[in-house]
Design a protein around this motif. Structure first.
Motif, PDB file in Angstrom:
ATOM      1  N   PRO A  49       9.770  12.459   4.990  1.00 57.93           N
ATOM      2  CA  PRO A  49       9.338  11.213   5.637  1.00 57.93           C
ATOM      3  C   PRO A  49       8.195  11.500   6.618  1.00 57.93           C
ATOM      4  O   PRO A  49       8.302  12.386   7.456  1.00 57.93           O
ATOM      5  N   LEU A  50       7.153  10.773   6.442  1.00 50.03           N
ATOM      6  CA  LEU A  50       5.973  11.018   7.275  1.00 50.03           C
ATOM      7  C   LEU A  50       5.471   9.696   7.866  1.00 50.03           C
ATOM      8  O   LEU A  50       5.667   8.630   7.285  1.00 50.03           O
ATOM      9  N   SER A  92       2.517  17.002   0.380  1.00 44.54           N
ATOM     10  CA  SER A  92       1.748  17.642  -0.695  1.00 44.54           C
ATOM     11  C   SER A  92       2.581  18.683  -1.433  1.00 44.54           C
ATOM     12  O   SER A  92       2.126  19.315  -2.365  1.00 44.54           O
ATOM     13  N   VAL A  93       3.812  18.889  -0.985  1.00 46.07           N
ATOM     14  CA  VAL A  93       4.667  19.854  -1.682  1.00 46.07           C
ATOM     15  C   VAL A  93       5.606  19.137  -2.638  1.00 46.07           C
ATOM     16  O   VAL A  93       5.602  19.386  -3.844  1.00 46.07           O
ATOM     17  N   PHE A  94       6.362  18.207  -2.071  1.00 47.49           N
ATOM     18  CA  PHE A  94       7.338  17.510  -2.924  1.00 47.49           C
ATOM     19  C   PHE A  94       6.763  16.191  -3.379  1.00 47.49           C
ATOM     20  O   PHE A  94       7.003  15.147  -2.793  1.00 47.49           O
ATOM     21  N   GLN A  95       5.942  16.245  -4.396  1.00 52.85           N
ATOM     22  CA  GLN A  95       5.310  15.014  -4.831  1.00 52.85           C
ATOM     23  C   GLN A  95       6.097  14.374  -5.957  1.00 52.85           C
ATOM     24  O   GLN A  95       6.487  15.039  -6.871  1.00 52.85           O
ATOM     25  N   PRO A 109       4.748  10.787  -1.518  1.00 54.30           N
ATOM     26  CA  PRO A 109       4.636   9.680  -2.478  1.00 54.30           C
ATOM     27  C   PRO A 109       5.947   9.428  -3.225  1.00 54.30           C
ATOM     28  O   PRO A 109       6.100   8.357  -3.815  1.00 54.30           O
ATOM     29  N   ALA A 110       6.868  10.395  -3.172  1.00 52.38           N
ATOM     30  CA  ALA A 110       8.090  10.197  -3.939  1.00 52.38           C
ATOM     31  C   ALA A 110       9.256   9.977  -2.975  1.00 52.38           C
ATOM     32  O   ALA A 110       9.166  10.347  -1.808  1.00 52.38           O
ATOM     33  N   PRO A 111      10.303   9.382  -3.405  1.00 55.37           N
ATOM     34  CA  PRO A 111      11.453   9.132  -2.516  1.00 55.37           C
ATOM     35  C   PRO A 111      12.037  10.419  -1.931  1.00 55.37           C
ATOM     36  O   PRO A 111      12.612  10.401  -0.862  1.00 55.37           O
ATOM     37  N   LYS A 159       0.845  -1.198   0.000  1.00 54.06           N
ATOM     38  CA  LYS A 159       0.000   0.000   0.000  1.00 54.06           C
ATOM     39  C   LYS A 159       0.878   1.245   0.000  1.00 54.06           C
ATOM     40  O   LYS A 159       0.579   2.235  -0.668  1.00 54.06           O
ATOM     41  N   LEU A 160       1.947   1.181   0.752  1.00 54.90           N
ATOM     42  CA  LEU A 160       2.845   2.332   0.786  1.00 54.90           C
ATOM     43  C   LEU A 160       3.463   2.559  -0.586  1.00 54.90           C
ATOM     44  O   LEU A 160       3.900   3.666  -0.897  1.00 54.90           O
ATOM     45  N   GLY A 161       3.549   1.479  -1.312  1.00 59.80           N
ATOM     46  CA  GLY A 161       3.698   1.576  -2.737  1.00 59.80           C
ATOM     47  C   GLY A 161       5.062   1.942  -3.290  1.00 59.80           C
ATOM     48  O   GLY A 161       5.165   2.449  -4.395  1.00 59.80           O
ATOM     49  N   TYR A 162       6.137   1.777  -2.590  1.00 62.60           N
ATOM     50  CA  TYR A 162       7.394   1.989  -3.268  1.00 62.60           C
ATOM     51  C   TYR A 162       8.467   1.194  -2.558  1.00 62.60           C
ATOM     52  O   TYR A 162       8.340   0.889  -1.372  1.00 62.60           O
TER      53      TYR A 162
END
Lengths: 204, 1067
Positions: free
Chosen positions: B1040-1041, B1064-1067, B1034-1036, B225-228
């Motif tokens: 980190p959240l 929501s900033v660095f997507q 969502p991106a590497p 689900k975390l997806g990467y």
């Protein structure tokens, strides 16, 4: 609580040896007069007066009792339900002061409310031959957790004040005069009934 | 990054063209502003246990999306310091703090909550809080139950509207919408913060998918689900909790001795069936034990749980906690009985309606025999004069024939009840007395026993306005309560009540004291019904006294008077009887001239008719003006032997007084001297009227009780005697109230006061008359010196030679002409107490009491008995209490004080009794639970003996809290017992347990034998996993959240609740 209407009716009782001036005290309080020819009370007498204390109107039903020993078999029945009791002695009579213990005993036995407010009044301070000092009165009152004041029904001194003080104290004593207004029930009901909350694993 | 300043402009410009969803958004924003959820300071994560124990608050508002109504609710955990600080701080931040940077520095509440492990499995919390670990959130629920948001597009529309509202308002509180059916408890949520969003998603299935039935599978799901996938992925931390349910309590089956309900008419009914209130729960109030084994915060690398292997052995779990499932509404006997009895208060029928039918049937059966019907009315169930029990039995049998079978209680049962209520009735008087003594003894012992456990017991009778423990009324209330439940309800109660009334009536008619009722005047500290019975007893007592007095004159040959009587000549013998009857209070007029012996019962019946008359027939003196026929006769015959007659009369009457012998001796002397003195002193009397003085001057002294110390009569110089006086009339509280009301109604005017004094002067008059009778030649001054010594003012005492002459005068108030005292004194005639008008009319009062009782309707009877019953019930509770149970102690204290106010309240209210009964049954339940738990966690199951206190503590905390940690985990004393309980249950379920080998040792051996075969614990009935990690999404290169997924796996629910944050900033 409204300032105008009568908040409650209080039953006040006046007791003490015969001839200490119980009826005179009452007459002074209710009618603001003094009758040197006050006859000896037979059985009980009764007067009503409305008093305002701290903005609370209180209707006082005051029962004046006869002090004679023989009447005492009869009068204790009127102790029932009294919220305040005024115990009077005569400052010019040591004997009337010495009998106070007996009166308190009787009060213990016959009053139905155990937190009844008691006030000790040393009457006839206008007279010369004082036999009971103010200190003695104070000591006695302290020992028995009573209010204390000296008064003279003849000169008016202390009479109004005594009744007001007593009524104020009665009104301040919780549970003494409000008969059944407080519901105060918190205990019943099983734990956690509020909607949407679930305990443990009852996940659905 | 919506600038907050634009908000106003946006709203104004868009106002006219707003569509439904825009209006919805505006409304949501408005509410958020209203609730001040905008630009809030982040809260610190809650402390350990706060979710379960802290205070949760709620606020709700309705709003609608088109025609779809929602209820928006804000739920939050109250902060300890919230009250004083929040409002002011919040307002400031709302106004001043518009810079995002400042906020961004602090970690948002949501992220802290997601990471906090302080409240992983709260014992009691909102499900959203449980699944997502949040301390503050807003829910949107469809208002109408049927309406649901069930289609994908509707969900999307709703959530995006919410998102817009949240970002517009700048609110970082997560908002959840309930979707699908309500019972599914499916929520979907979103949280929008500056620079980050959190998505809350949930999946719920009825069956656990095969591949996700263990930790490994769940970890896979979480990661996917975390997806990467990065090389250096931080580990996932896992918190696991397994729950085991124990249902079979092998070692301690519930044992509750059921009350003896054998109500069959044929069989012998044990008295115990109506002597005692039942107590306790019928079923085990403890149904299940839930053991939760928790492994907090393990790294995914440390533990493995897959399809084939598991590291999660409950015995190795670091943390154990226990929750006990109590039966919701265990059938508790005491509460049930009381409740049923209370329900009778709501019945509106009269006794006639309740048992009328029965009586009609009875009469139709035996209409021919009217005499028997009459007999039934008058005859008591229990004949007293019969010395032998055998003869009673025959009568009971005879009555049995009359009794129709329709009566709810058979005659046998009824007899037993009556004997139970009136134990003295069952045997001859002597036996009864013995038994009575025994019973008071045993009653006392019982009381002492019950006193021991609780300090309140002693004070209880004083606090409550009821009847003494063990008294007749106490038995009656218990008996009626039990009978109501065990027999046919109100019918049976009515039957017993009627029988009770008949019995009372009989006791009055035939002068038998009612036992187990405190003697003396009514005790105003008891309940009204008890006072009434005391009153009735007073009446009976007086009646017996009267009758004894009477018998003393007429019958008994052994009377000490016989010798005196012999002296009197034959002609006076007949007269003697008439005199004696005169002596009997109030019965004079009815003298039966036909013979010396009058039937006492006859005389008694005349009593009431003659009550209002005075009798002064013994005024034998020449000065008496009014002479009725009675005194005529008297005078003639008295001429010869006046003195002897007097002696007879005197001594007979004063049989009761102790000083009798002394008295009569002195009398002679007094008489002589008074005759001499009386005339010389005649003129000295000033205040008394002439005629009355003459009366008192010449008559002979009567009715003396004792000489009065040193006092001498002023004018005669004789010894002053205290007279025998009438006792004041006893009164019950309702009579007193009535009396007081009458007095009060006279008003406060002087006339009223006068009238009042006059009304009450009867007692004074009676005393004055007695005094005059006892002290011939006395004056008001003498009376005052005895009666009101302070109204006698002594002047100088002059010592003259031998005698000291006392001079004094009446006080000023006594000298007022025409004052009440003087007036009464003048009207008073010398009449001894025994011949005065009775101040207390026992006949009338007894009838009044009996009438009062018989006019009570079913509901009244029950209400009047309730205080007594409550008293009995509280004592019963205290009997069973456990002193080391603080919960119960508090409960009892509250119960007692509540009972005190309720029973004392002037207006008896059924509802308040209802509350009391609920409190009592609550206490009963607590006691039952305690007993049950104690029997389950007994130290006997333990090898160590020192653990008893620990077990007590454990049980106490279970009763107090919903979930209790097991101290020391599986190795602690409680833990090892729980382990044993589980393994015993396991063994039982896996094999047919040999019932016979119930012995502990046997079990242990078996247990050892099978240990390997069966696991000690059953399959966990629920498993929960919380997976946590912190990764960039969502991106590497994103921030980190925290990410979190809560998994619940139990029999019919598989639920994954995930909170996935993304930058929501660095997507």
């Amino acid at each position: 609580m409204s300032d105008h209407s009568v908040l409650t009716t209080l039953k006040i009782l006046i007791i003490g040896e015969s001839g200490v001036g119980k009826s005179s005290l009452l007459l002074r309080f209710t009618d603001d007069t003094f009758d040197p020819e006050q006859t000896a009370t037979i059985g009980v007498d009764f007067k009503v007066k409305t008093l305002t204390v701290d903005g609370n109107g209180a209707k006082l039903a005051i029962w004046d009792t006869a002090g004679q020993e023989r009447f005492r078999t009869l009068t204790p029945s009127y102790y029932r339900g009294a919220q305040g009791v005024i115990l009077v002695y005569d400052v010019t009579s040591r004997q009337s002061f010495n009998k106070l213990d007996a009166w308190l005993n009787e009060l213990e036995t016959f009053s139905t409310k155990h937190d009844v407010v008691k006030m000790l009044v040393g009457n006839k301070i206008d007279m010369d031959k004082r036999e009971v000092s103010k200190e003695d009165g104070l000591k006695f009152a302290r020992k028995h957790q009573m209010l204390f004041i000296e008064s003279s029904a003849k000169t008016k001194e202390g009479v109004q004040c005594a009744f007001e003080e007593l009524v104020e104290k009665v009104i301040q004593t919780p549970g003494l005069w409000e008969t059944d207004k407080q519901g105060g029930m918190t205990l019943i009901g099983s734990r956690g009934s509020s909607q949407g909350y679930c305990g443990g694993y009852c996940v659905i | 990054m919506a600038a907050d300043d634009d908000g106003d402009v946006f709203e104004i410009t868009d106002f006219t063209t707003a569509s439904e969803w825009e209006r919805f958004i505006a409304r949501v924003e408005e509410i958020l502003h209203e609730w001040k959820l905008v630009n809030c300071e982040p809260k610190p994560p809650a402390k350990k246990g706060d979710y379960a124990n802290g205070v949760w608050k709620e606020k709700s508002e309705e709003l609608s999306f088109a025609d779809f109504k929602f209820c928006m609710t804000h739920i939050w955990l109250k902060q300890p310091q919230e009250d004083d600080r929040k409002t002011s701080v919040e307002r400031e931040t709302a106004e001043n703090e518009t810079e995002e940077e400042e906020q961004a520095d602090k970690t948002a509440t949501v992220f802290l909550d997601l990471q906090s492990m302080n409240n992983d499995f709260p014992s009691r919390a909102h499900c959203i809080c449980r699944w997502f670990g949040l301390q503050e959130f807003v829910t949107l629920m469809p208002v109408v139950n049927e309406e649901t948001i069930d289609t994908e597009s509707r969900i999307k529309l709703l959530m995006s509207s919410v998102s817009i509202a949240l970002s517009n308002a700048g609110c970082s509180v997560p908002v959840f919408a309930q979707i699908q059916q309500r019972w599914q408890k499916l929520y979907i949520g979103t949280c929008i913060m500056p620079g980050a969003t959190v998505e809350f998603k949930m999946v719920s299935l009825k069956k656990i998918p095969y591949q996700y039935n263990h930790l490994t599978g769940l970890l896979d799901a979480f990661k996917s689900k975390l997806g990467y996938a990065v090389e250096r992925r931080p580990p996932v931390f896992v918190t696991v909790r397994f729950m085991y349910v124990l249902q079979d309590w092998i070692n301690s089956p519930w044992t509750q001795s059921l009350p003896d309900l054998s109500s069959s008419f044929d069989e012998e009914v044990g008295c115990s069936s109506f002597e005692q209130l039942p107590f306790g729960a019928c079923d085990d109030p403890v149904t299940q034990l839930h053991l939760s084994c928790t492994w907090p915060c393990l790294s995914e690398e440390i533990i493995v749980e897959s399809q084939f292997y598991t590291d999660l052995n409950p015995l190795q779990a670091p943390h154990w906690s226990v929750r006990v499932q109590m039966a919701d509404d265990p059938q508790c006997l005491l509460g049930e009985y009381l409740e049923a009895f209370l329900q009778l208060c709501k019945r509106k029928e009269s006794w006639d309606q309740v048992i009328g039918n029965l009586q009609v049937e009875e009469e139709t059966e035996k209409t021919s025999d009217i005499s028997q019907a009459l007999q039934k009315l008058t005859e008591p169930s229990v004949p007293y004069n019969l010395p032998a029990f055998g003869s009673y039995m025959t009568q009971a049998a005879a009555r049995h024939d009359i009794t129709p079978k329709h009566l709810p209680l058979s005659q046998d049962v009824l007899n037993q009840i009556i004997f139970f209520l009136f134990p003295d009735a069952s045997k001859a008087a002597k036996v009864a007395k013995e038994r009575d003594e025994e019973e008071t003894k045993s009653g006392k012992e019982e009381q002492e026993i019950t006193t021991a456990p609780h300090g309140n017991v002693k004070e209880l009778p004083k606090q409550l306005k009821s009847a003494p423990f063990g008294s007749l009324l106490h038995r009656l209330s218990v008996c009626l309560c039990v009978i109501n439940e065990n027999y046919s309800g109100l019918h049976a109660v009515g039957q017993v009540w009627q029988e009770f009334l008949l019995e009372l009536r009989y006791r009055w008619d035939y002068s038998y004291i009612i036992y187990e009722i405190e003697r003396g005047p009514p005790n105003l500290g008891t309940c009204l019904l008890y006072q009434k019975l005391q009153m009735l007893n007073c009446c009976i007592e007086r009646k017996i006294k009267r009758e004894q007095l009477h018998k003393g004159y007429t019958g008994e040959p052994d009377s000490p008077l016989s010798s005196l009587r012999d002296k009197i000549t034959g002609s006076t013998a007949a007269h003697n009887s008439s005199i004696s009857q005169l002596g009997d209070k109030g019965e004079v007029k009815t003298v039966d001239s036909s013979g010396p012996k009058t039937n006492p019962k006859k005389a008694q019946s005349f009593d009431s008719s003659s009550e209002d008359e005075f009798f002064e027939c013994e005024e034998e003196n020449d000065t008496v003006k009014e002479k009725d026929s009675q005194s005529e006769i008297e005078k003639e015959s008295l001429e010869q032997s006046e003195t002897e007659m007097e002696a007879v009369d005197e001594s007979a009457i004063e049989n009761e007084t102790a000083d009798q012998s002394v008295d009569s001796e002195k009398e002679e002397k007094v008489k002589g001297s008074s005759a001499i003195n009386s005339k010389t002193e005649d003129d000295a009397v000033s205040l008394t009227s002439e005629s009355s003085f003459k009366d008192s001057l010449t008559h002979n002294p009567e009715g003396r009780l004792a000489p009065h110390g040193e006092l001498k009569l002023l004018y005669t110089g004789e010894q002053m005697y205290i007279p025998v006086t009438q006792e004041p009339a006893p009164m019950t509280e309702d009579m007193l109230d009535e009396h007081a009301e009458v007095l009060a109604k006279l008003g406060t005017s002087t006339e009223g006061a006068q009238l009042r004094a006059r009304m009450q002067s009867a007692c004074l008059l009676s005393d004055m008359e007695s005094f005059k009778a006892a002290n011939p030649g006395c004056a008001l001054e003498d009376f005052v010196r005895w009666y009101s010594p302070r109204d006698w003012i002594e002047d100088e005492v002059e010592g003259e030679d031998v005698q000291t002459v006392i001079k004094g005068h009446l006080s000023q108030r006594m000298e007022i002409p025409g004052n009440m005292w003087v007036e009464v004194w003048q009207t008073a005639r010398p009449v001894p107490a025994r011949r005065q008008k009775r101040l207390f009319d026992d006949t009338k009062e007894a009838e009044k009491v009996l009438h009062f009782l018989s006019s009570l309707q079913p509901a009244d009877v029950v209400l009047h008995l309730l205080p007594v019953l409550i008293h009995a019930a509280i004592l019963k509770v205290m009997e069973n209490e456990d002193q080391e149970l603080p919960v119960l102690q508090q409960l009892l204290d509250k119960l007692c004080s509540k009972a005190s106010t309720v029973t004392r309240s002037p207006a008896q209210d059924v509802r308040s009794y209802d509350e009391l009964i609920r409190m009592i049954s609550h206490a009963e339940i607590v006691i039952a639970r305690n007993q049950s738990l104690r029997s389950k966690f007994t130290a006997s199951l333990l090898d160590r003996t020192d653990a008893e206190s620990e077990l007590r503590h454990f049980v106490n905390s279970i009763l107090k809290n919903s979930e209790v940690p097991v101290r020391g985990g599986p190795q602690g004393p409680a833990g090892s017992i729980i382990h044993k309980l589980f393994s015993a249950a396991q063994k039982a379920s896996n094999m047919a347990l040999d019932e016979d080998s119930a012995q502990e040792k046997e079990k242990d051996r078996e247990f050892q034998k099978y240990e390997q075969t069966f696991p000690d614990f059953p399959r966990p009935s629920a498993r929960e996993y919380i997976l946590r990690t912190v990764i960039p999404r969502p991106a590497p290169y994103s921030k980190p959240l925290p990410q979190r997924m809560h998994c619940v796996l139990c029999d019919n629910d598989f639920r994954l609740a995930g909170a996935f944050s993304s930058d929501s900033v660095f997507q």
